[in-house]
Design an enzyme around this catalytic site. Structure first.
Site, mmCIF file in Angstrom:
data_model
loop_
_atom_site.group_PDB
_atom_site.id
_atom_site.type_symbol
_atom_site.label_atom_id
_atom_site.label_comp_id
_atom_site.label_asym_id
_atom_site.label_seq_id
_atom_site.Cartn_x
_atom_site.Cartn_y
_atom_site.Cartn_z
ATOM 1 N N TYR A 63 54.893 -33.116 -27.283
ATOM 2 C CA TYR A 63 54.600 -32.128 -26.240
ATOM 3 C C TYR A 63 53.719 -32.775 -25.187
ATOM 4 C CZ TYR A 63 56.638 -27.611 -26.958
ATOM 5 O OH TYR A 63 57.527 -26.585 -27.000
ATOM 6 N N GLU A 65 52.902 -30.944 -21.862
ATOM 7 C CA GLU A 65 52.832 -30.029 -20.711
ATOM 8 C C GLU A 65 51.781 -30.538 -19.735
ATOM 9 O OE1 GLU A 65 52.422 -26.010 -22.106
ATOM 10 O OE2 GLU A 65 54.416 -26.041 -22.991
ATOM 11 N N ASP A 209 70.797 -31.284 -1.534
ATOM 12 C CA ASP A 209 71.161 -31.429 -2.948
ATOM 13 C C ASP A 209 72.148 -32.593 -3.013
ATOM 14 O OD1 ASP A 209 72.269 -31.322 -5.457
ATOM 15 O OD2 ASP A 209 72.333 -29.133 -5.540
ATOM 16 N N THR A 235 70.767 -34.499 -9.720
ATOM 17 C CA THR A 235 70.889 -34.751 -11.143
ATOM 18 C C THR A 235 70.870 -36.268 -11.336
ATOM 19 O OG1 THR A 235 73.283 -34.750 -10.951
ATOM 20 C CG2 THR A 235 72.244 -32.689 -11.633
ATOM 21 N N LYS A 238 75.483 -37.800 -12.706
ATOM 22 C CA LYS A 238 76.791 -37.866 -12.019
ATOM 23 C C LYS A 238 76.996 -39.300 -11.539
ATOM 24 C CE LYS A 238 76.865 -32.934 -10.896
ATOM 25 N NZ LYS A 238 75.513 -32.353 -10.980
ATOM 26 N N ARG A 244 71.635 -36.669 -18.810
ATOM 27 C CA ARG A 244 71.901 -35.324 -18.273
ATOM 28 C C ARG A 244 70.564 -34.680 -17.922
ATOM 29 N NH1 ARG A 244 76.294 -32.106 -18.046
ATOM 30 N NH2 ARG A 244 77.412 -33.987 -18.603
HETATM 31 N N1 DSN Z 1 77.374 -29.607 -10.316
HETATM 32 C C1 DSN Z 1 78.537 -28.962 -10.859
HETATM 33 C C2 DSN Z 1 79.714 -29.859 -10.779
HETATM 34 O O1 DSN Z 1 79.815 -30.471 -9.761
HETATM 35 O O2 DSN Z 1 80.565 -29.947 -11.667
HETATM 36 C C3 DSN Z 1 78.288 -28.367 -12.154
HETATM 37 O O3 DSN Z 1 77.367 -27.326 -11.986
#
Ligand code: DSN
Length: 430
Positions: A63, A65, A209, A235, A238, A244
């Site tokens: 933990y 935090e 984003d 993220t 990708k 993830r």
């Molecule tokens: N970001 C999405 C995608 O592109 O598949 C999933 O939420």
């Protein structure tokens, strides 16, 4: 039949295959599924073995935090170092003044920015979902659409490109507090500089984003949105090819608000094992090898796009600047759902998608989104992607010879093995 009682001593040292063979077999089945098909979902990738190692590592027990040097738990001296390294690498990779590497995923990164920048009811101007936006940018049933007033901009009906005149007109009419650029199904480069001009005209904050194209940004193959934005979210799994997870970059003036929004605003203990994996992912993304990988992702996307168009399929915007392509099926007999299912039959994994001005619901859709990051990770080159494109075209033609197409995909998978040498989850034992 009586099941032998597990002993505590055995559980302390046994591997997954011993403790839970059912799950170990399913994990191995998933490995074989990934190996035996061609992954074309634009948001997916095959991460590095080094990232797997970090994700399965001991900080999962910890933990922490708070933030490095300011924790609410003892024993954080090592995870402090891990998180500080991840932060510094994220800042340096994208030229950011501040980074928060704690968001568990992309939606949490976006939520962190909204909590930092907005009050409930404030107005966000973001790309509509059917034009390529994302559900966390304001879909009515998502927290974003429930908490904030959402105004959506679309794309031009003819070109499927962002219509900056429309964005400016909507910004002037609705005076949003935050403008969002970037999305999940827009195949062209995001021009954050043009969004900045619009944001400045109406005194709005700007967020990009970049979850989909962050890997291309890291490799210098897509303009970096950071110099033009107040906030950038992403993220790591990708195009970035890491674990993830998510992260936020921002200008220093928003650093405290962003950190407070993530903790204690919306998350508890950070996943320090995943943060260790993010650090490794950022380190890899700084290498020439990663740049070569991303160049191949781009070249493969162009080769696939040309093959699909030569085969008579329509692509939104006529191609791509990124890793993703949107097949527009409106002039064909296919719905997105049916095409997704047909492609699945020949071991090509894609996802249906709406296209701009789609008259079908998102569950059916009139488009199929495809991307090249995952197959490129297993070594696919332009010739391989031309073969993938040809199989796609033939699978979507009248009366295809499915066994023959399947054999061609099997041959590609055999030629480019995924995680060669990895034997699955049946031999892991402490
Ligand atoms: N970001 C999405 C995608 O592109 O598949 C999933 O939420």
């Amino acid at each position: 039949m009586a099941v032998a009682q597990e002993t505590l001593q055995h559980l302390r040292s046994a591997g997954l295959s011993e403790v839970d063979p059912e799950i170990a077999e399913l994990l191995t089945a998933e490995l074989e599924r990934q190996r035996g098909q061609i992954e074309l979902i634009a948001s997916e990738n095959f991460t590095w073995p080094s990232v797997f190692e970090a994700v399965g590592s001991v900080p999962t027990n910890k933990y922490a935090e708070g933030y490095p040097g300011k924790r609410y738990y003892g024993g954080c001296e090592v995870v402090d170092e891990i998180e500080s390294i991840a932060i510094e690498r994220a800042k340096s990779l994208f030229g950011a003044e501040h980074a928060n590497v704690q968001p568990h995923a992309g939606a949490q990164a976006n939520m962190g920015v909204y909590f930092a920048a907005l009050q409930p009811g404030d107005t966000i101007l973001s790309m509509k979902l059917d034009s390529g936006g994302h559900l966390s940018h304001g879909l009515k049933v998502n927290f974003s659409g429930r908490l904030y007033t959402i105004v959506g901009y679309g794309v031009d009906r003819e070109t499927s490109l962002v219509d900056y005149d429309e964005v400016l007109a909507l910004a002037k009419e609705h005076r949003p507090k935050l403008i969002i650029c970037g999305g999940s199904a827009y195949p062209r480069a995001i021009e954050a500089d043009r969004f900045r001009e619009i944001a400045d005209e109406v005194d709005a904050l700007l967020m990009c984003d970049m979850a989909h194209f962050a890997g291309l940004v890291a490799a210098g193959l897509h303009p970096n949105p950071m110099p033009h934005c107040d906030f950038v979210t992403s993220t790591t799994h990708k195009t970035l090819a890491g674990p993830r997870a998510g992260f936020i970059l921002c200008k220093e003036e928003f650093a405290k608000d962003v950190d407070r929004a993530i903790f204690p605003g919306m998350q508890g203990g950070p996943l320090e094992h995943t943060i260790a994996a993010k650090a490794a992912c950022f380190k890899i993304a700084m290498t020439d090898a990663f740049r070569d990988y991303q160049s191949q992702v781009r070249a493969n996307a162009d080769a696939l796009g040309e093959t699909l168009m030569q085969g008579g399929l329509d692509l939104l915007t006529g191609g791509t600047d990124t890793h993703l392509l949107q097949i527009d099926l409106r002039n064909s007999e296919w719905t997105g759902k049916d095409a997704e299912e047909r492609l699945h039959e020949v071991k090509l994994t894609v996802n249906r998608n709406t296209v701009p001005f789609d008259e079908r619901p998102p569950t059916i859709g009139s488009g199929v989104r495809v991307g090249t990051p995952a197959a490129t990770m297993r070594g696919f080159d332009e010739d391989d992607f031309r073969e993938v494109g040809t199989v796609m075209v033939e699978a979507l033609a009248d009366a295809p010879e499915l066994p023959g197409l399947n054999a061609r995909i099997d041959a590609l998978c055999a030629k480019r093995p995924l995680y060669p040498g990895f034997r699955g989850y049946t031999t892991y034992a402490a």
